[in-house]
Design an enzyme around this catalytic site. Sequence first.
Site, PDB file in Angstrom:
ATOM      1  CE  LYS A 104      -3.915   2.010   2.514  1.00 50.51           C
ATOM      2  NZ  LYS A 104      -4.702   1.982   3.758  1.00 50.51           N
ATOM      3  CG  HIS A 106      -3.138   5.407  -0.268  1.00 52.19           C
ATOM      4  ND1 HIS A 106      -3.072   4.386  -1.176  1.00 52.19           N
ATOM      5  CD2 HIS A 106      -4.370   5.337   0.303  1.00 52.19           C
ATOM      6  CE1 HIS A 106      -4.219   3.719  -1.175  1.00 52.19           C
ATOM      7  NE2 HIS A 106      -5.016   4.265  -0.286  1.00 52.19           N
TER       8      HIS A 106
END
Length: 224
Positions: A104, A106
């Site tokens: 991921k 963000h």
Amino acid sequence: MDSYKQEFIEFMVDSQALKFGEFTLKSGRKSPFFMNAGSYVTGAQLKKLGEYYAKAIHENFGDDFDVLFGPAYKGIPLSVAAAIAYSELYGREVRYCSNRKEIKDHGDTGILLGSSLKDGDRVVMIEDVTTSGKSIEETFPIITAQAKVEIRGLMVSLNRMEKGQGGSLSALDEIQEKYGFAARSIVTMEEVTEYLYNRPYKGQVYIDDAIKAALDEYYKIYGA
């Protein structure tokens, strides 16, 4: 056999996580039994499951660890449930950690869910069942790439007691030999067979003579 192991065998049957019949495994093997931790879906089941893991982890590793790591995806609820149970049963806070299948970029970034890993952390890995040991090949480098941690061991719910990828040792023994950490289970298939063979449980015999014969034949071929 410890009482919690007997209870766990009954719990697997009650939850339909352990079934007997004829099944084709991911490895292609035709097996007379099938174990699926995805069958534990209710709050009560997950609470109990966490307690069985916690008891087995405490029995095998004591308090000598900091993090419970459950590989995505099935290992995520296992590590969470076991961390909660460990706190309740033994009054000790341990952290849970899992990996994402995709990194991921963000918000809560990175490849890990839950706790981060830091140098010096002692980690116990949790899985549902290990047939070939292939999943550890994927998980081990993910963990060791995050920090200089010590893998204290692996805990699975059921040791199928089958040959691993090398063709002679069981998958758990192969893992122990290859990586140098202990690989343990809540129960073994030998214990399951011993406990359920021709023993009525709630009005049903789950391992009768026919299933026992199929198990014996299966382990002649694939047993470690």
